[in-house]
Design an enzyme around this catalytic site. Structure first.
Site, mmCIF file in Angstrom:
data_model
loop_
_atom_site.group_PDB
_atom_site.id
_atom_site.type_symbol
_atom_site.label_atom_id
_atom_site.label_comp_id
_atom_site.label_asym_id
_atom_site.label_seq_id
_atom_site.Cartn_x
_atom_site.Cartn_y
_atom_site.Cartn_z
ATOM 1 N N ASP A 123 -4.011 -6.249 5.106
ATOM 2 C CA ASP A 123 -4.977 -7.117 5.788
ATOM 3 C C ASP A 123 -5.028 -8.504 5.160
ATOM 4 O OD1 ASP A 123 -5.779 -5.228 7.638
ATOM 5 O OD2 ASP A 123 -7.226 -4.325 6.264
ATOM 6 N N PHE A 178 -3.588 3.702 14.828
ATOM 7 C CA PHE A 178 -3.986 4.681 13.817
ATOM 8 C C PHE A 178 -5.211 4.145 13.092
ATOM 9 C CE2 PHE A 178 -0.932 8.165 12.934
ATOM 10 C CZ PHE A 178 -0.097 7.951 14.009
ATOM 11 N N LYS A 235 -12.532 0.988 16.010
ATOM 12 C CA LYS A 235 -11.205 0.355 16.092
ATOM 13 C C LYS A 235 -10.602 0.536 17.493
ATOM 14 C CE LYS A 235 -10.347 0.747 11.172
ATOM 15 N NZ LYS A 235 -9.706 1.460 10.072
ATOM 16 N N LYS A 241 7.770 -17.385 -11.242
ATOM 17 C CA LYS A 241 7.004 -16.265 -11.806
ATOM 18 C C LYS A 241 5.725 -16.778 -12.470
ATOM 19 C CE LYS A 241 7.317 -12.473 -15.013
ATOM 20 N NZ LYS A 241 7.691 -12.247 -16.381
ATOM 21 N N LYS A 272 -9.699 -2.973 19.256
ATOM 22 C CA LYS A 272 -8.281 -3.325 19.398
ATOM 23 C C LYS A 272 -7.745 -3.033 20.805
ATOM 24 C CE LYS A 272 -7.815 -2.658 14.451
ATOM 25 N NZ LYS A 272 -6.959 -3.019 13.341
ATOM 26 N N ASN A 329 0.846 -1.203 0.000
ATOM 27 C CA ASN A 329 0.000 0.000 0.000
ATOM 28 C C ASN A 329 0.875 1.245 0.000
ATOM 29 O OD1 ASN A 329 0.588 0.762 2.822
ATOM 30 N ND2 ASN A 329 -0.455 -1.161 3.273
HETATM 31 N N1 CTP Z 1 -3.458 -2.976 12.023
HETATM 32 C C1 CTP Z 1 -2.830 -4.130 12.454
HETATM 33 N N2 CTP Z 1 -2.944 -5.279 11.732
HETATM 34 C C2 CTP Z 1 -3.651 -5.308 10.599
HETATM 35 C C3 CTP Z 1 -4.302 -4.144 10.152
HETATM 36 C C4 CTP Z 1 -4.183 -2.984 10.893
HETATM 37 O O1 CTP Z 1 -2.163 -4.104 13.463
HETATM 38 N N3 CTP Z 1 -3.750 -6.446 9.909
HETATM 39 C C5 CTP Z 1 -3.339 -1.770 12.867
HETATM 40 C C6 CTP Z 1 -2.708 -0.564 12.206
HETATM 41 O O2 CTP Z 1 -1.322 -0.492 12.464
HETATM 42 C C7 CTP Z 1 -3.453 0.601 12.849
HETATM 43 C C8 CTP Z 1 -4.813 0.020 13.174
HETATM 44 O O3 CTP Z 1 -4.637 -1.395 13.213
HETATM 45 O O4 CTP Z 1 -2.866 0.992 14.059
HETATM 46 C C9 CTP Z 1 -5.890 0.350 12.182
HETATM 47 O O5 CTP Z 1 -5.476 0.073 10.866
HETATM 48 P P1 CTP Z 1 -6.429 0.304 9.627
HETATM 49 O O6 CTP Z 1 -5.731 -0.150 8.394
HETATM 50 O O7 CTP Z 1 -6.987 1.693 9.688
HETATM 51 O O8 CTP Z 1 -7.661 -0.627 9.983
HETATM 52 P P2 CTP Z 1 -7.998 -2.140 9.811
HETATM 53 O O9 CTP Z 1 -8.042 -2.776 11.184
HETATM 54 O O10 CTP Z 1 -7.123 -2.800 8.797
HETATM 55 O O11 CTP Z 1 -9.505 -2.056 9.305
HETATM 56 P P3 CTP Z 1 -10.066 -1.677 7.839
HETATM 57 O O12 CTP Z 1 -8.976 -2.014 6.847
HETATM 58 O O13 CTP Z 1 -11.257 -2.537 7.720
HETATM 59 O O14 CTP Z 1 -10.385 -0.211 7.886
#
Ligand code: CTP
Length: 397
Positions: free
Chosen positions: A274, A320, A334, A284, A338, A205
């Site tokens: 995620d 975040f 969140k 490949k 979390k 990303n």
């Molecule tokens: N985070 C994490 N592990 C993941 C995804 C996110 O630890 N697999 C953590 C990020 O570092 C951040 C927080 O969770 O502190 C929120 O991340 P974000 O990408 O905004 O949210 P997601 O939990 O991935 O939810 P969504 O993608 O559905 O918005």
């Protein structure tokens, strides 16, 4: 401490006398550099009397010492303050123009720079001035004011120089950085993760890691012992910080599980993927010749959630939330899910916020409420996050 103070040709120059006087009373050495225009408003003798040192105006004045004046002043400064700072000064500094003693010395200095802008509202709100302001902020230049109020030109609006007391307060804050995290262990995550599809392709990303790196550097400067678990980024390691490099979300999970229990504060600014390809192809992958290509993804662990489930008493956990819609509502969910103490909500669609840029626009959400911050350099956002963390620690203990 050694303060070099620039005075430019704004009507607020008269207030600069009180700034010098207050700084002297606090025991600082102050060297004043005036622009030619400033000398039309206040006599150099006034500043000489207050600072008890000669005032510099001209780059080419010969003095009894053999040092190159603008370089020696630039090097000796613990802080470089300019009050008042005109629109012209901001523009020159943003462009690196060095055409008088003040701008030449400013360009050469490595000291923190604090500017107290003072100008007419129209000049302050002009696109050019605002662009220069943002450029300087993003480079780490500090600002105090301007405030809104009655201006010398008769207008009322933004552009009024902050009061001497506030300028001195801002200077003191920069001269005596806070060490409120002394002796604490802080774990920060930063950057994206990278999920392999095959030997030459991956999913990732837009995270640049800048926010997490700024937090790690700020926590270190405040006395913490900092571990930075970082995804693949192109950033220099902040001085004094231990970096644990990771690639995938699973690596991040493993690193966090290994380190989290011994930490006092954990701030998760990383943007872990995620999902990962369910299978990483050993060779490949070949084109499907017109056929649709389907990639099956498997869910990655939610690292922050796992860290939250193992939360130790007294630990402060910060996450975040990168959102493109329903910012506060999604962030709040969140925070709860979390087991966090604070979430930094970040609308990544706004200009000047989110991935890649040097500034950010965030709202700090705790269980007690939300604090909306304006657009700030990531270094300043980092400072505000740590201020809030300190506040939470004080409340918890
Ligand atoms: N985070 C994490 N592990 C993941 C995804 C996110 O630890 N697999 C953590 C990020 O570092 C951040 C927080 O969770 O502190 C929120 O991340 P974000 O990408 O905004 O949210 P997601 O939990 O991935 O939810 P969504 O993608 O559905 O918005």
């Amino acid at each position: 401490m050694q303060i070099v103070m620039g005075v430019t040709g704004g009507i607020a120059a008269y207030k600069a006398c009180e700034v010098v006087s207050r700084l002297k009373k606090l025991g600082h050495e102050v060297d004043v550099i005036m622009t030619e225009n400033a000398t039309r408003l206040v006599a150099p003798l006034t500043f000489e009397t207050l600072s008890k040192r000669p005032v510099c105006v001209d780059t080419f004045t010969r003095t009894e010492s053999w040092d190159v004046k603008h370089i020696s002043l630039a090097q000796k400064a613990d802080l470089f303050l300019v009050a008042p700072a005109t629109a012209n000064l901001l523009a020159k500094l943003a462009c690196g123009i060095a055409d008088d003693m003040l701008t030449t010395t400013l360009l050469a200095t490595k000291a923190p720079i604090l500017l107290a802008p003072a100008m007419n509202t129209g000049m302050w709100t002009a696109d050019a001035t605002q662009a220069n302001f943002r450029t300087l902020q993003a480079r780490g230049v500090h600002f105090v004011g301007p405030q809104s109020g009655f201006l010398a030109c008769g207008d009322t609006g933004a552009g009024r120089m902050s009061e001497p007391v506030q300028i001195v307060e801002a200077a003191e804050k920069l001269l005596h950085p806070c060490r409120d995290l002394e002796g604490l262990r802080v774990l920060v995550t930063a950057g994206p993760t990278l999920e392999r599809i095959d030997p030459v392709r991956y999913l990732t990303n837009d995270s640049s890691g800048k926010m997490g790196y700024a937090i790690a550097a700020a926590a270190r400067a405040r006395g913490a012992s900092v571990t930075l678990v970082s995804g693949p980024v192109h950033l220099a390691t902040p001085t004094g910080v231990t970096v644990v490099p990771v690639v995938s979300t699973q690596d991040l999970y493993d690193a966090m599980m290994a380190h989290c229990s011994s930490q006092d504060i954990i701030i998760q600014a990383a943007a872990p993927a995620d999902y990962r390809p369910a299978v990483t192809a050993p060779e490949k992958l070949k084109k499907q010749d017109g056929q649709p290509f389907t990639l099956t993804l498997a869910e990655n662990p939610d690292v922050a959630k796992a860290v939250g489930e193992q939360k130790k008493p007294g630990q402060i956990l910060v996450g975040f939330a990168a959102e493109t819609e329903h910012l506060l509502e999604n962030a709040q969910k969140k925070l709860d899910k979390k087991h966090l103490d604070m979430i930094v909500a970040n609308d990544v669609t706004q200009a000047g916020a989110g991935f890649g840029v040097d500034t950010n626009i965030v709202t700090l959400i705790t269980h007690d409420g939300a604090t909306e911050l304006p657009m700030l350099p990531k270094s300043e956002v980092a400072a505000r996050i740590l201020d809030k963390v300190s506040e939470l620690r004080t409340k918890a203990n």
